[in-house]
Design a protein around this motif. Structure first.
Motif: not given
Length: 200
Positions: A35-53
């Motif tokens: 199970l993986t946390v990911v940005p939705t299609a509405a999310a702003d682009e980010t280079d934050n390494p803690y957003v998806s995991y």
């Protein structure tokens, strides 16, 4: 109250919730059993390494829950035969708290594998690390509730049994601010069952 991301771990059940003010446009997806946390299609682009995991990974010795990249090495160590407590401690110490603007703690838990395997919960903060065996549902969060504490956790589904979907829904419905998505996991006779609650 805003407590950020948090987990609840019991003897044979666990759940993880993303609560976020900064990155609310996220969801949890199933990627071949992880199970993986990911940005939705509405999310702003980010280079934050803690957003998806990966937030939940199951092995034949236990299911690991957590709020970041430490979930993978914990699961890998567990699968290689490390005792659950050691797998948690080693990965949390190695990766330490997140190096963001808030020194966000890393939280993790293991729902024990076979029925006699203990479950654990842990956190690494700027000021230390805590890893404890759990015998009743226990919560730890990145903010405010950053020490493990017993919690009422009613994860019974319609027929009174505890299921992964009921666990995900129960933790999603906790009355903490800025809920985003949640995952649940329960030990079964055949391994682990997982479920996702994205608030759809």
């Amino acid at each position: 109250m805003y407590v950020g991301r948090f987990i609840v771990v019991g003897h044979d059940i666990g759940a993880y919730r993303v609560s976020s003010r900064s990155f609310p446009d996220r969801k949890i997806v199933d990627r071949d059993g992880r199970l993986t946390v990911v940005p939705t299609a509405a999310a702003d682009e980010t280079d934050n390494p803690y957003v998806s995991y990966n937030c939940v990974r199951s092995t034949d010795r236990g299911a690991v829950l957590g709020n970041g990249s430490h979930v993978d090495p914990i699961a890998e160590k567990l699968a290689r035969g490390y005792p659950p407590r050691d797998a948690l401690c080693l990965a949390l110490l190695a990766l330490d708290f997140e190096k963001d603007d808030y020194d966000t703690p890393r939280i993790a838990g293991i729902v024990g594998g076979p029925a006699d395997e203990a479950s654990y919960i842990g956190i690494v903060r700027r000021d230390g690390i805590t890893v404890e065996e759990v015998t009743e549902p226990t919560l730890v969060a990145t903010y405010e509730k950053d020490r493990p504490e017993a919690v009422a956790f009613d994860a019974a589904d319609g027929d009174g049994s505890e299921g992964a979907a009921a666990a995900a829904t129960a933790v999603y419905d906790f009355e903490f601010e800025h809920r985003v998505c949640a995952a649940g996991v329960v030990r079964t006779e055949d391994g682990f069952e997982t479920a996702i609650e994205n608030g759809d």
